[in-house]
Design a protein around this motif. Structure first.
Motif, PDB file in Angstrom:
ATOM      1  N   GLU A  73       0.816  -1.210   0.000  1.00 43.10           N
ATOM      2  CA  GLU A  73       0.000   0.000   0.000  1.00 43.10           C
ATOM      3  C   GLU A  73       0.855   1.268   0.000  1.00 43.10           C
ATOM      4  OE1 GLU A  73      -3.808  -0.036   0.266  1.00 43.10           O
ATOM      5  OE2 GLU A  73      -3.008  -1.751  -0.823  1.00 43.10           O
ATOM      6  N   GLY A  74       2.152   1.118  -0.274  1.00 43.89           N
ATOM      7  CA  GLY A  74       3.044   2.270  -0.355  1.00 43.89           C
ATOM      8  C   GLY A  74       3.637   2.724   0.957  1.00 43.89           C
ATOM      9  N   ILE A  75       3.430   1.972   2.010  1.00 43.41           N
ATOM     10  CA  ILE A  75       4.005   2.306   3.314  1.00 43.41           C
ATOM     11  C   ILE A  75       5.210   1.385   3.532  1.00 43.41           C
ATOM     12  CG2 ILE A  75       3.602   2.441   5.804  1.00 43.41           C
ATOM     13  CD1 ILE A  75       0.591   2.779   5.096  1.00 43.41           C
ATOM     14  N   GLU A  76       6.356   1.989   3.780  1.00 45.79           N
ATOM     15  CA  GLU A  76       7.592   1.222   3.910  1.00 45.79           C
ATOM     16  C   GLU A  76       7.490   0.130   4.975  1.00 45.79           C
ATOM     17  OE1 GLU A  76      12.274   1.981   4.971  1.00 45.79           O
ATOM     18  OE2 GLU A  76      11.077   3.647   4.236  1.00 45.79           O
ATOM     19  N   SER A  77       7.957  -1.049   4.630  1.00 53.14           N
ATOM     20  CA  SER A  77       8.012  -2.217   5.520  1.00 53.14           C
ATOM     21  C   SER A  77       6.633  -2.700   5.973  1.00 53.14           C
ATOM     22  CB  SER A  77       8.879  -1.944   6.745  1.00 53.14           C
ATOM     23  OG  SER A  77      10.164  -1.559   6.367  1.00 53.14           O
ATOM     24  N   SER A  78       5.592  -2.339   5.249  1.00 52.56           N
ATOM     25  CA  SER A  78       4.231  -2.683   5.646  1.00 52.56           C
ATOM     26  C   SER A  78       3.515  -3.412   4.514  1.00 52.56           C
ATOM     27  CB  SER A  78       3.471  -1.403   6.000  1.00 52.56           C
ATOM     28  OG  SER A  78       2.148  -1.689   6.352  1.00 52.56           O
ATOM     29  N   ARG A  79       2.662  -4.363   4.897  1.00 50.36           N
ATOM     30  CA  ARG A  79       1.847  -5.085   3.926  1.00 50.36           C
ATOM     31  C   ARG A  79       0.425  -5.233   4.465  1.00 50.36           C
ATOM     32  NH1 ARG A  79       5.245  -3.676   1.173  1.00 50.36           N
ATOM     33  NH2 ARG A  79       6.647  -4.849  -0.151  1.00 50.36           N
ATOM     34  N   LEU A  80      -0.531  -5.059   3.565  1.00 47.17           N
ATOM     35  CA  LEU A  80      -1.938  -5.290   3.877  1.00 47.17           C
ATOM     36  C   LEU A  80      -2.238  -6.750   3.571  1.00 47.17           C
ATOM     37  CD1 LEU A  80      -4.938  -4.439   4.393  1.00 47.17           C
ATOM     38  CD2 LEU A  80      -5.029  -3.833   1.955  1.00 47.17           C
ATOM     39  N   LEU A  81      -2.773  -7.464   4.531  1.00 50.72           N
ATOM     40  CA  LEU A  81      -3.197  -8.847   4.341  1.00 50.72           C
ATOM     41  C   LEU A  81      -4.716  -8.855   4.266  1.00 50.72           C
ATOM     42  CD1 LEU A  81      -0.843 -10.677   6.878  1.00 50.72           C
ATOM     43  CD2 LEU A  81      -0.519 -10.332   4.420  1.00 50.72           C
ATOM     44  N   GLN A  82      -5.224  -9.371   3.139  1.00 49.86           N
ATOM     45  CA  GLN A  82      -6.662  -9.290   2.912  1.00 49.86           C
ATOM     46  C   GLN A  82      -7.136 -10.459   2.056  1.00 49.86           C
ATOM     47  OE1 GLN A  82      -7.745  -5.574   1.058  1.00 49.86           O
ATOM     48  NE2 GLN A  82      -9.763  -5.602   1.975  1.00 49.86           N
ATOM     49  N   ASN A 112       9.516  -6.887   5.570  1.00 50.37           N
ATOM     50  CA  ASN A 112       8.203  -6.310   5.866  1.00 50.37           C
ATOM     51  C   ASN A 112       7.809  -6.719   7.279  1.00 50.37           C
ATOM     52  OD1 ASN A 112       7.832  -5.135   3.276  1.00 50.37           O
ATOM     53  ND2 ASN A 112       7.536  -7.202   2.498  1.00 50.37           N
ATOM     54  N   THR A 113       7.789  -5.752   8.179  1.00 43.96           N
ATOM     55  CA  THR A 113       7.579  -6.052   9.589  1.00 43.96           C
ATOM     56  C   THR A 113       6.263  -5.528  10.147  1.00 43.96           C
ATOM     57  OG1 THR A 113       8.814  -4.056  10.159  1.00 43.96           O
ATOM     58  CG2 THR A 113      10.057  -6.125  10.057  1.00 43.96           C
ATOM     59  N   LYS A 114       5.538  -4.759   9.342  1.00 39.46           N
ATOM     60  CA  LYS A 114       4.249  -4.211   9.785  1.00 39.46           C
ATOM     61  C   LYS A 114       3.158  -4.817   8.923  1.00 39.46           C
ATOM     62  CE  LYS A 114       6.568   0.027  10.899  1.00 39.46           C
ATOM     63  NZ  LYS A 114       7.143   1.134  10.160  1.00 39.46           N
ATOM     64  N   PHE A 115       2.113  -5.284   9.578  1.00 44.72           N
ATOM     65  CA  PHE A 115       1.022  -5.930   8.855  1.00 44.72           C
ATOM     66  C   PHE A 115      -0.302  -5.267   9.202  1.00 44.72           C
ATOM     67  CE2 PHE A 115       4.425  -8.974   9.385  1.00 44.72           C
ATOM     68  CZ  PHE A 115       4.674  -9.300   8.060  1.00 44.72           C
ATOM     69  N   VAL A 116      -1.048  -4.948   8.170  1.00 42.47           N
ATOM     70  CA  VAL A 116      -2.352  -4.303   8.324  1.00 42.47           C
ATOM     71  C   VAL A 116      -3.408  -5.347   7.990  1.00 42.47           C
ATOM     72  CG1 VAL A 116      -3.857  -2.458   7.496  1.00 42.47           C
ATOM     73  CG2 VAL A 116      -1.371  -2.079   7.651  1.00 42.47           C
ATOM     74  N   PRO A 117      -4.313  -5.620   8.922  1.00 42.85           N
ATOM     75  CA  PRO A 117      -5.355  -6.616   8.643  1.00 42.85           C
ATOM     76  C   PRO A 117      -6.460  -6.049   7.766  1.00 42.85           C
ATOM     77  CG  PRO A 117      -5.640  -5.732  10.843  1.00 42.85           C
ATOM     78  CD  PRO A 117      -4.392  -5.104  10.285  1.00 42.85           C
ATOM     79  N   GLY A 118      -6.909  -6.840   6.810  1.00 43.51           N
ATOM     80  CA  GLY A 118      -7.988  -6.423   5.922  1.00 43.51           C
ATOM     81  C   GLY A 118      -9.360  -6.846   6.401  1.00 43.51           C
ATOM     82  N   CYS A 119      -9.414  -7.583   7.522  1.00 44.69           N
ATOM     83  CA  CYS A 119     -10.704  -7.995   8.078  1.00 44.69           C
ATOM     84  C   CYS A 119     -10.503  -8.381   9.543  1.00 44.69           C
ATOM     85  CB  CYS A 119     -11.301  -9.163   7.291  1.00 44.69           C
ATOM     86  SG  CYS A 119     -10.408 -10.719   7.487  1.00 44.69           S
ATOM     87  N   GLY A 120     -11.595  -8.606  10.226  1.00 46.68           N
ATOM     88  CA  GLY A 120     -11.543  -8.949  11.641  1.00 46.68           C
ATOM     89  C   GLY A 120     -10.831 -10.260  11.923  1.00 46.68           C
ATOM     90  N   ALA A 121     -11.039 -11.245  11.070  1.00 47.00           N
ATOM     91  CA  ALA A 121     -10.400 -12.556  11.281  1.00 47.00           C
ATOM     92  C   ALA A 121      -8.878 -12.429  11.212  1.00 47.00           C
ATOM     93  CB  ALA A 121     -10.903 -13.563  10.254  1.00 47.00           C
ATOM     94  N   ILE A 122      -8.389 -11.694  10.218  1.00 47.24           N
ATOM     95  CA  ILE A 122      -6.939 -11.510  10.091  1.00 47.24           C
ATOM     96  C   ILE A 122      -6.422 -10.676  11.257  1.00 47.24           C
ATOM     97  CG2 ILE A 122      -5.101 -10.533   8.655  1.00 47.24           C
ATOM     98  CD1 ILE A 122      -6.901 -11.204   6.207  1.00 47.24           C
ATOM     99  N   HIS A 123      -7.194  -9.677  11.687  1.00 47.58           N
ATOM    100  CA  HIS A 123      -6.799  -8.866  12.843  1.00 47.58           C
ATOM    101  C   HIS A 123      -6.608  -9.738  14.079  1.00 47.58           C
ATOM    102  CE1 HIS A 123      -7.228  -6.125  16.282  1.00 47.58           C
ATOM    103  NE2 HIS A 123      -6.687  -5.231  15.467  1.00 47.58           N
TER     104      HIS A 123
END
Length: 132
Positions: A73-82, A112-123
């Motif tokens: 998503e353009g944020i360094e070291s971060s990935r959205l999991l969805q 990539n050390t930061k993860f953004v959850p795309g839903c409640g289950a992943i969170h």
């Protein structure tokens, strides 16, 4: 045979030697509530691949039984999991946390050390492993 997580960035040329892979992923996502059809999911991921995003497949006996999108998503070291999905026969067996953990371990090795959850289950899974 244990669950193995494999990253792909297209359906034709990847390390999974399966000419039916696209169809298998389509059928897997047919059971997902996040897309109208599995065909819609495959079309979405084909567009995401063009932007450099990845689809992780949880492979068991050389067949995908789980999948999750991993997006930059353009944020360094971060990935959205969805868009996590498990084959209906494998739900409720504790595979989702194991699968997400494998994916985050692979991504952490890439820096990539930061993860953004795309839903409640992943969170919930990321929180369980203290990854958010």
């Amino acid at each position: 045979m244990p669950l193995e997580s494999v990253a792909i960035n297209n359906f034709e040329n990847n390390r999974i030697d399966d000419p039916e892979l696209k169809l298998r992923v389509e059928k897997l996502y047919d059971s997902s509530s996040e897309f109208a059809t599995g065909r819609d999911a495959v079309a979405f991921f084909e567009k995401a691949f063009a932007k450099g995003d990845i689809l992780y497949l949880g492979m068991f006996n050389e067949k995908p039984i789980a999948a999750i999108g991993c997006f930059n998503e353009g944020i360094e070291s971060s990935r959205l999991l969805q868009y996590i999905v498990l084959h209906p026969a494998n739900r409720g067996r504790g595979l989702a946390p194991k699968f997400v953990k494998q994916v985050t371990d692979i991504e952490r090795k890439k820096g990539n050390t930061k993860f953004v959850p795309g839903c409640g289950a992943i969170h919930r899974i990321l929180a369980m492993y203290e990854l958010i």
